[in-house]
Design an enzyme around this catalytic site. Structure first.
Site, PDB file in Angstrom:
ATOM      1  N   LYS A  75       0.809  -1.233   0.000  1.00  0.00           N
ATOM      2  CA  LYS A  75       0.000   0.000   0.000  1.00  0.00           C
ATOM      3  C   LYS A  75       0.841   1.282   0.000  1.00  0.00           C
ATOM      4  CE  LYS A  75      -4.317  -1.545   2.137  1.00  0.00           C
ATOM      5  NZ  LYS A  75      -5.257  -1.349   3.242  1.00  0.00           N
ATOM      6  N   ASP A 111     -10.214   3.112   1.858  1.00  0.00           N
ATOM      7  CA  ASP A 111     -10.446   2.705   3.255  1.00  0.00           C
ATOM      8  C   ASP A 111     -11.112   3.851   4.022  1.00  0.00           C
ATOM      9  OD1 ASP A 111      -9.458   0.144   3.008  1.00  0.00           O
ATOM     10  OD2 ASP A 111      -7.446   0.639   3.714  1.00  0.00           O
TER      11      ASP A 111
END
Ligand code: NAP
Length: 299
Positions: A75, A111
């Site tokens: 990420k 997210d």
């Protein structure tokens, strides 16, 4: 014959890159959503070690792959290989979604959308309150960003097994978001009990309790929760972790990670396809699947 014709030159490919990748539920969620929406897409898992990430990103452009999810451990590491990164992903320092538009790769962090969706009903309780977050990895970064920017919390305690990483996150957000009421702690059970008792919202953003290690989950946390608290576990498999079971048995309001998982996936789905994902149907299917998987099967 219908199946043989299903995937052809019109099929758009979306993937998830991670290492390891075998526990990801994203292929199940997105392929189901493509099927329900009758969309000509397929979603594939790509197990890519860190040493292969740069080449994998080149491959996305070369092969015309339309989009990606990005998971542990890529990420943060994927960011320098992208053409653009959203303002939010830039502050958080992590990307979980990539969109390929005519060879230009843009990174997003959905997210944030998942966390907002999960906590939306509790805005008044959370505003100005003290919050304790377990974990200091990529997910904790998104949680801290979202709590500061969108929920205006008063104070944040970061608790992590490796205390130094909690310190690093504390220093990062103090400078990056000018948020000074933030403290770092090691994962020491007596201190944790005190922090929990003071907190309106308690969030597990660590991997504690994640399948297949669920039986060990949160055994160090006992009698720390109270009736008016909100307890959120980002772990989504199992749907109800031991952490949530203990909190619920002590009267707290509990929020599972599956809702966040679907909400972040839903935002990624919109970015790739321009369509809405049928979230309710997906939630029901994934919950049933996970409960089947985490229940010991008799012969
Ligand atoms: P990560 O960057 O690898 O960080 C993992 C964190 O968990 C670190 O803080 C690590 O502590 C801690 N940890 C791992 N095992 C532990 C143990 N046995 N005892 C105590 N602490 C432990 O992972 P991440 O991306 O932040 O993800 C964390 C969790 O959030 C995962 O379970 C993931 O599935 C979940 N998640 C859910 C969603 C959702 O949509 N629901 C979205 C993102 C992430 P150290 O620093 O000491 O190693």
């Amino acid at each position: 014959m219908q199946l043989l014709n299903k995937f052809n030159h019109n099929t758009k490919i979306i993937g998830v890159v991670g290492h390891p990748i075998k526990h990801s539920f994203s292929p199940l969620m997105h392929n189901l959503a493509f099927q329900l929406g009758n969309l000509e897409y397929i979603y594939l898992p790509f197990d890519v070690p860190v040493s292969g990430l740069k080449d994998a990103v080149k491959g996305i452009k070369a092969l015309g792959i339309k989009g990606l999810n990005v998971t542990i451990p890529h990420k943060e590491k994927i960011m320098p290989f992208l053409d653009n990164v959203s303002e939010e992903a830039g502050i958080i320092g992590a990307v979980n979604t990539v969109v390929n538009e005519n060879g230009i790769l843009s990174g997003y962090n959905t997210d944030v959308n998942g966390i907002i969706e999960t906590l939306n009903g509790f805005r008044d309780e959370i505003a100005d309150s003290e919050v304790t977050i377990i974990g200091a990895g990529g997910a904790a970064r998104s949680v801290i960003f979202t709590l500061i920017r969108y929920f205006k919390v008063g104070k944040i305690n970061i608790v992590n097994r490796t205390e130094q990483k909690a310190e690093t996150l504390k220093d990062y957000f103090t400078v990056k978001m000018f948020f000074e009421n933030i403290k770092a702690y090691g994962l020491v059970p007596p201190d944790l009990t005190n922090l929990f008792k003071r907190s309106k919202l308690i969030i597990n953003s660590s991997s504690i309790g994640m399948f297949p290690e669920k039986e060990d989950s949160a055994t160090f946390i006992q009698e720390s929760f109270m009736k008016d608290q909100i307890v959120f576990d980002l772990v989504y498999n199992p749907v109800k972790t031991n952490f949530l079971k203990i909190a619920e048995s002590q009267g707290a309001t509990v929020l599972n990670g599956l809702r966040m998982f679907i909400a972040q996936g839903s935002r990624s789905f919109e970015l790739w396809t321009g369509q809405e994902m049928p979230n309710k149907k997906i939630y029901k299917t994934l919950k049933g699947y996970m409960e089947g998987e985490s229940t010991p099967k008799s012969k």
